[in-house]
Design an enzyme around this catalytic site. Structure first.
Site, PDB file in Angstrom:
ATOM      1  N   HIS A  40     109.411  22.750  29.757  1.00 57.70           N
ATOM      2  CA  HIS A  40     110.049  21.606  30.417  1.00 57.70           C
ATOM      3  C   HIS A  40     109.307  20.289  30.167  1.00 57.70           C
ATOM      4  O   HIS A  40     109.829  19.215  30.477  1.00 57.70           O
ATOM      5  CB  HIS A  40     110.147  21.848  31.921  1.00 57.70           C
ATOM      6  CG  HIS A  40     111.562  21.890  32.418  1.00 57.70           C
ATOM      7  ND1 HIS A  40     112.517  20.971  32.047  1.00 57.70           N
ATOM      8  CD2 HIS A  40     112.190  22.746  33.255  1.00 57.70           C
ATOM      9  CE1 HIS A  40     113.664  21.249  32.632  1.00 57.70           C
ATOM     10  NE2 HIS A  40     113.497  22.321  33.364  1.00 57.70           N
ATOM     11  N   ASP A 264     129.839  29.808  20.757  1.00 57.22           N
ATOM     12  CA  ASP A 264     130.258  31.025  20.054  1.00 57.22           C
ATOM     13  C   ASP A 264     129.352  31.194  18.832  1.00 57.22           C
ATOM     14  O   ASP A 264     129.422  30.416  17.887  1.00 57.22           O
ATOM     15  CB  ASP A 264     131.721  30.911  19.635  1.00 57.22           C
ATOM     16  CG  ASP A 264     132.258  32.201  19.026  1.00 57.22           C
ATOM     17  OD1 ASP A 264     131.439  33.094  18.713  1.00 57.22           O
ATOM     18  OD2 ASP A 264     133.480  32.311  18.853  1.00 57.22           O
TER      19      ASP A 264
END
Length: 324
Positions: A40, A264
């Site tokens: 992060h 996808d």
């Protein structure tokens, strides 16, 4: 079958090498599981979902051309000697806690808010606020509903203080503003604050209004002041079980605006998305879009006794569908 794709490492201010990104792809009997963890310090949710979106497009199209290049322009304070060194000696590093057995057990549950659930909560909140100048958003209404419902079973006194910590993307709030998809970590966490009595007695609209005010207060001036104060008094932000398990706060992360279900990799689109164990701290709410258009999934980690009470709360369940 498992495949791991570690990204380049970097050295933090202590000279310790840390990975930027690790991705795991696991082939299962009826599909694939794609998991990842990232640092992060380098990126936030906006950046990581932008990366996942682009990666999936490359996989499904077979071509890396035609994709938007990374926007790397950053926002920095002026007049600061970079890099900012954070002195952390080994003596200051908190040892692993040996008192975990005394800490209450947490459990996860995903709560699904349908498009109608969200519309009803939003209408109720705005009706209670009763102002043409203020509009409570869907996200603020759902968050307020979760905050009030969880704190109802916190065991805090009416005079006790409770916080709702909200992660705010400040890319477009700083001056000059950054690109909305600029790569990096540009989040700012501040709490909406109330007493338990205020939160529970004044209704959903009042709770949502406190969150609304908090979000609107995140201006460029506030972000700059926070950064300047931190640089003048550098603090090592430690995370310990005690400080994360108090039970008087909720922390809202992620966003239902992230494009989760368009990805996808060549195996079909996702059937679900979940946060990993790094988010499993008491009071953490991780928000994702639901698979149905206009819905929201809230992955919730709570002390087990609070969760049991929440699952028996008719008022809470009126606006939500529980999931595993």
């Amino acid at each position: 079958m498992k495949q791991f794709f570690p990204a380049d490492d970097f050295k933090n201010c202590d000279g310790v090498t840390e990975p930027l990104l690790v991705i795991q792809v696991t082939e299962m009997k009826d599909g694939f599981f794609v998991g990842y963890c990232y640092n992060h310090l380098v990126a936030d949710g906006v950046s990581m979902w932008g990366f996942i979106n682009t990666w999936s497009k490359i996989c499904s199209s077979g071509s890396s051309s035609g994709h938007k290049p990374l926007v790397l322009k950053r926002w920095f304070l002026e007049g600061i000697d970079y890099p900012i060194h954070i002195p952390v000696s080994e003596a200051e590093r908190a040892p692993p806690s040996r008192e975990l057995s005394s800490v209450p057990v947490t459990k996860d549950r995903v709560f699904h808010f349908t498009k109608k659930n969200i519309s009803d909560l939003k209408s109720k909140a705005n009706s209670e606020v009763g102002s043409s100048d203020i509009t409570i958003s869907s996200l603020q209404a759902v968050t307020a509903h979760m905050w009030r419902s969880i704190i109802r079973y916190s065991g805090l006194s009416g005079e006790g203080e409770t916080h709702c910590k909200v992660v705010v993307d400040v890319r477009r709030r700083v001056d000059p503003p950054l690109e909305k998809d600029c790569f990096g970590n540009m989040i700012y966490i501040q709490p909406a604050i109330a007493t338990v009595e205020e939160l529970l007695d004044r209704g959903l609209g009042w709770g949502a209004l406190q969150i609304n005010k908090l979000v609107n207060s995140q201006t460029s001036e506030n972000c700059k002041k926070f950064a300047e104060d931190w640089v003048r008094n550098v603090k090592n932000l430690k995370t310990g079980v005690g400080s994360r398990m108090v039970g008087d706060s909720v922390l809202v992360g992620s966003s239902p605006r992230f494009e989760v279900y368009i990805n996808d990799f060549g195996w079909g689109k996702p059937v679900a998305v979940r946060a990993g164990p790094g988010n499993n701290i008491n009071g953490k709410l991780v928000l994702f879009p639901g698979i149905d258009e206009g819905s929201i999934d809230v992955q919730t980690t709570l002390w087990s006794d609070v969760l049991v009470n929440l699952l028996a709360d008719v008022e809470f369940l009126e606006h939500v569908t529980t999931m595993v």
